[in-house]
Design a protein around this motif. Structure first.
Motif, PDB file in Angstrom:
ATOM      1  N   PRO A   1      -1.291   1.102  -9.090  1.00 16.30           N
ATOM      2  CA  PRO A   1      -2.514   1.737  -9.592  1.00 16.30           C
ATOM      3  C   PRO A   1      -3.524   1.954  -8.464  1.00 16.30           C
ATOM      4  N   LYS A   2      -4.209   3.085  -8.542  1.00 17.06           N
ATOM      5  CA  LYS A   2      -5.219   3.422  -7.526  1.00 17.06           C
ATOM      6  C   LYS A   2      -6.617   3.168  -8.072  1.00 17.06           C
ATOM      7  N   SER A   3      -7.458   2.577  -7.264  1.00 15.89           N
ATOM      8  CA  SER A   3      -8.886   2.557  -7.582  1.00 15.89           C
ATOM      9  C   SER A   3      -9.680   2.360  -6.307  1.00 15.89           C
ATOM     10  N   ILE A   4     -10.837   3.013  -6.269  1.00 15.70           N
ATOM     11  CA  ILE A   4     -11.757   2.772  -5.152  1.00 15.70           C
ATOM     12  C   ILE A   4     -12.891   1.855  -5.613  1.00 15.70           C
ATOM     13  N   THR A   5     -12.785   1.378  -6.861  1.00 13.75           N
ATOM     14  CA  THR A   5     -13.857   0.584  -7.462  1.00 13.75           C
ATOM     15  C   THR A   5     -13.457  -0.886  -7.443  1.00 13.75           C
ATOM     16  N   GLU A   6     -14.296  -1.730  -6.818  1.00 15.25           N
ATOM     17  CA  GLU A   6     -13.899  -3.132  -6.645  1.00 15.25           C
ATOM     18  C   GLU A   6     -13.554  -3.808  -7.977  1.00 15.25           C
ATOM     19  N   ALA A   7     -14.384  -3.589  -8.993  1.00 13.29           N
ATOM     20  CA  ALA A   7     -14.137  -4.260 -10.281  1.00 13.29           C
ATOM     21  C   ALA A   7     -12.784  -3.845 -10.851  1.00 13.29           C
ATOM     22  N   ARG A   8     -12.404  -2.581 -10.655  1.00 18.80           N
ATOM     23  CA  ARG A   8     -11.108  -2.120 -11.176  1.00 18.80           C
ATOM     24  C   ARG A   8      -9.943  -2.622 -10.334  1.00 18.80           C
ATOM     25  N   LEU A   9     -10.164  -2.751  -9.026  1.00 22.24           N
ATOM     26  CA  LEU A   9      -9.108  -3.336  -8.185  1.00 22.24           C
ATOM     27  C   LEU A   9      -8.775  -4.733  -8.706  1.00 22.24           C
TER      28      LEU A   9
ATOM     29  N   ASN B   1      12.984   5.175  -6.738  1.00 20.48           N
ATOM     30  CA  ASN B   1      12.611   6.516  -7.198  1.00 20.48           C
ATOM     31  C   ASN B   1      11.203   6.395  -7.782  1.00 20.48           C
ATOM     32  N   GLN B   2      10.232   6.993  -7.100  1.00 18.73           N
ATOM     33  CA  GLN B   2       8.830   6.906  -7.553  1.00 18.73           C
ATOM     34  C   GLN B   2       8.535   8.134  -8.418  1.00 18.73           C
ATOM     35  N   ILE B   3       8.234   7.899  -9.683  1.00 20.11           N
ATOM     36  CA  ILE B   3       8.104   9.015 -10.639  1.00 20.11           C
ATOM     37  C   ILE B   3       6.838   8.883 -11.485  1.00 20.11           C
TER      38      ILE B   3
ATOM     39  N   ILE C   1       0.861  -1.190   0.000  1.00 22.23           N
ATOM     40  CA  ILE C   1       0.000   0.000   0.000  1.00 22.23           C
ATOM     41  C   ILE C   1       0.895   1.237   0.000  1.00 22.23           C
ATOM     42  N   ASP C   2       0.599   2.147  -0.928  1.00 25.91           N
ATOM     43  CA  ASP C   2       1.374   3.381  -1.047  1.00 25.91           C
ATOM     44  C   ASP C   2       0.525   4.572  -0.616  1.00 25.91           C
ATOM     45  N   THR C   3       0.899   5.154   0.552  1.00 23.76           N
ATOM     46  CA  THR C   3       0.206   6.353   1.007  1.00 23.76           C
ATOM     47  C   THR C   3       1.250   7.457   1.180  1.00 23.76           C
TER      48      THR C   3
ATOM     49  N   TRP D   1       4.256   6.362 -10.621  1.00 27.81           N
ATOM     50  CA  TRP D   1       2.996   6.922 -10.114  1.00 27.81           C
ATOM     51  C   TRP D   1       2.131   7.321 -11.290  1.00 27.81           C
ATOM     52  N   SER D   2       0.813   7.313 -11.050  1.00 32.99           N
ATOM     53  CA  SER D   2      -0.153   7.444 -12.156  1.00 32.99           C
ATOM     54  C   SER D   2       0.219   6.488 -13.293  1.00 32.99           C
ATOM     55  N   PRO D   3       0.371   5.196 -12.967  1.00 32.46           N
ATOM     56  CA  PRO D   3       0.827   4.238 -13.985  1.00 32.46           C
ATOM     57  C   PRO D   3      -0.110   4.163 -15.185  1.00 32.46           C
TER      58      PRO D   3
ATOM     59  N   GLU E   1      -9.504  -5.890 -11.819  1.00 31.38           N
ATOM     60  CA  GLU E   1      -8.993  -5.766 -13.197  1.00 31.38           C
ATOM     61  C   GLU E   1      -7.497  -5.431 -13.181  1.00 31.38           C
ATOM     62  N   ASN E   2      -7.117  -4.469 -12.362  1.00 29.33           N
ATOM     63  CA  ASN E   2      -5.720  -4.012 -12.354  1.00 29.33           C
ATOM     64  C   ASN E   2      -4.764  -5.099 -11.866  1.00 29.33           C
ATOM     65  N   ALA E   3      -5.289  -5.996 -11.039  1.00 32.36           N
ATOM     66  CA  ALA E   3      -4.436  -7.070 -10.504  1.00 32.36           C
ATOM     67  C   ALA E   3      -4.375  -8.280 -11.439  1.00 32.36           C
TER      68      ALA E   3
ATOM     69  N   ALA F   1      -1.955   6.802 -15.986  1.00 29.00           N
ATOM     70  CA  ALA F   1      -2.203   8.225 -16.291  1.00 29.00           C
ATOM     71  C   ALA F   1      -3.643   8.625 -15.958  1.00 29.00           C
ATOM     72  N   ARG F   2      -4.140   8.045 -14.861  1.00 29.42           N
ATOM     73  CA  ARG F   2      -5.513   8.320 -14.406  1.00 29.42           C
ATOM     74  C   ARG F   2      -6.543   8.115 -15.506  1.00 29.42           C
ATOM     75  N   GLY F   3      -6.259   7.176 -16.383  1.00 31.25           N
ATOM     76  CA  GLY F   3      -7.242   6.799 -17.406  1.00 31.25           C
ATOM     77  C   GLY F   3      -7.250   7.673 -18.642  1.00 31.25           C
TER      78      GLY F   3
ATOM     79  N   VAL G   1      13.275   7.932  -2.776  1.00 36.43           N
ATOM     80  CA  VAL G   1      12.876   9.285  -3.154  1.00 36.43           C
ATOM     81  C   VAL G   1      11.726   9.201  -4.148  1.00 36.43           C
ATOM     82  N   SER G   2      11.174  10.364  -4.426  1.00 36.82           N
ATOM     83  CA  SER G   2      10.091  10.433  -5.408  1.00 36.82           C
ATOM     84  C   SER G   2      10.264  11.722  -6.190  1.00 36.82           C
ATOM     85  N   ASN G   3      10.013  11.641  -7.465  1.00 38.77           N
ATOM     86  CA  ASN G   3      10.094  12.817  -8.347  1.00 38.77           C
ATOM     87  C   ASN G   3      11.512  13.382  -8.452  1.00 38.77           C
TER      88      ASN G   3
END
Ligand code: NDP
Length: 275
Positions: free
Chosen positions: A230-238, A161-163, A47-49, A188-190, A240-242, A192-194, A139-141
């Motif tokens: 990848p981020k999703s709050i939608t079960e079907a996408r969680l 390095n998270q970019i 989990i990445d927070t 990050w934004s693997p 799908e992404n896996a 590109a937020r769709g 690091v990131s960015n």
């Protein structure tokens, strides 16, 4: 058979899942707890927070309630820009740990290279690492010149390095530099937020492999040895992404995706961090 829980070995020997959940813009409270709980049920283990996301408490709660042994999980958080500097980073870390309610952290990242501060921030991360409070630091960015600056001043090199990384911003030079110096790249934004899911090349590959365009992009990252969250709050996408461990892109297909690169960011430019 490769799976959602496969790991890579970081430059200090620590194993990190190559796949995980990002929780930027997931609301603190019920939404974070439900999303993380669901992801863990589906087999996600990383989990990445970030302090900036203001949902560390929810992440910590879902982690505790999952009953999954701590050593099977990989938790990342990040020090925010306004907390950079030596003492303030140590304080920010303790605050994040209280919110996460964890004994130790797996990965702590410098969120952005804040000019005039990031070296002192890195010194604080080295201290936390040497004290055993965090298993890996990164690091990131960071651009090549920021990484070089770290190498010039410190012993411990970033493990990660998270970019911002996706087919329109493939960052080949930075990725090659990180590889040469033993730093794993994490996207990050693997997806590109769709934004680019309707690119013809991606849609054709999706059709050919019986997958979605998002899955094709995520698979492209994995085959490039890039860690994805990848981020999703939608079960079907969680789900799908896996579901990207049962197909493979050929070299020619990988190359077709590489051709989409336009060095086009939609996020902030790391050389102009004024936030
Ligand atoms: P992502 O590329 O992961 O995309 C997330 C967005 O795409 C959400 O709106 C989500 O919607 C949607 N989505 C997810 N899966 C699919 C799918 N299969 N098909 C279509 N749409 C989908 O973007 P993020 O910016 O969230 O990046 C991932 C993580 O990276 C963040 O959550 C965070 O942890 C990290 N990050 C780090 C940064 C840094 O500076 N270090 C900056 C930005 C992100 P929904 O949730 O509604 O399902």
């Amino acid at each position: 058979m490769s799976s959602i829980q496969d790991t890579v070995r970081l430059n200090n020997g620590v194993e990190m899942p190559k796949f995980g959940l990002g929780v930027y813009k997931v609301e603190e409270g019920q939404q974070t707890e439900n999303t993380v709980r669901k992801a863990l049920e589906l087999g996600y283990r990383s989990i990445d927070t970030a302090a900036f996301y203001q949902n560390e408490e929810g992440v910590g709660k879902a982690v505790k309630e999952s009953g999954i042994p701590r050593e099977k999980l990989f938790i990342t958080t990040k020090v925010w820009n306004s907390d950079q500097g030596y003492d303030s980073t140590i304080d920010a870390f303790e605050k994040s740990m209280r919110k996460l309610n964890l004994e130790y952290l797996d990965l702590y990242l410098v969120h952005w290279p804040v000019i005039g501060k990031y070296l002192e921030t890195w010194r604080a991360l080295e201290t936390l690492y040497q004290q055993g409070k965090v298993r890996a630091i990164g690091v990131s960015n960071f651009q090549i010149h920021h990484l070089q600056d770290i190498f010039d001043h410190f012993q411990v090199r970033p493990a990660i390095n998270q970019i911002e990384l996706h087919p329109k911003l493939a960052q080949p030079e930075l990725r090659a530099f990180c590889k040469k110096h033993g730093i794993f790249v994490e996207a990050w934004s693997p997806i590109a937020r769709g934004r680019y899911l309707d690119e013809p090349v991606l849609m054709e590959l999706a059709e050919k492999h019986g997958k979605t365009a998002a899955q094709v992009i995520l698979r492209w990252h994995l085959q490039n040895y890039v860690i994805i969250i990848p981020k999703s709050i939608t079960e079907a996408r969680l789900k799908e992404n896996a579901d990207i461990f049962d197909f493979e892109l050929s070299l020619a297909e990988m190359e077709n995706i590489n051709l989409l690169n336009e060095n086009k960011r939609f996020g902030a430019d790391p050389d102009h961090v004024d936030f």
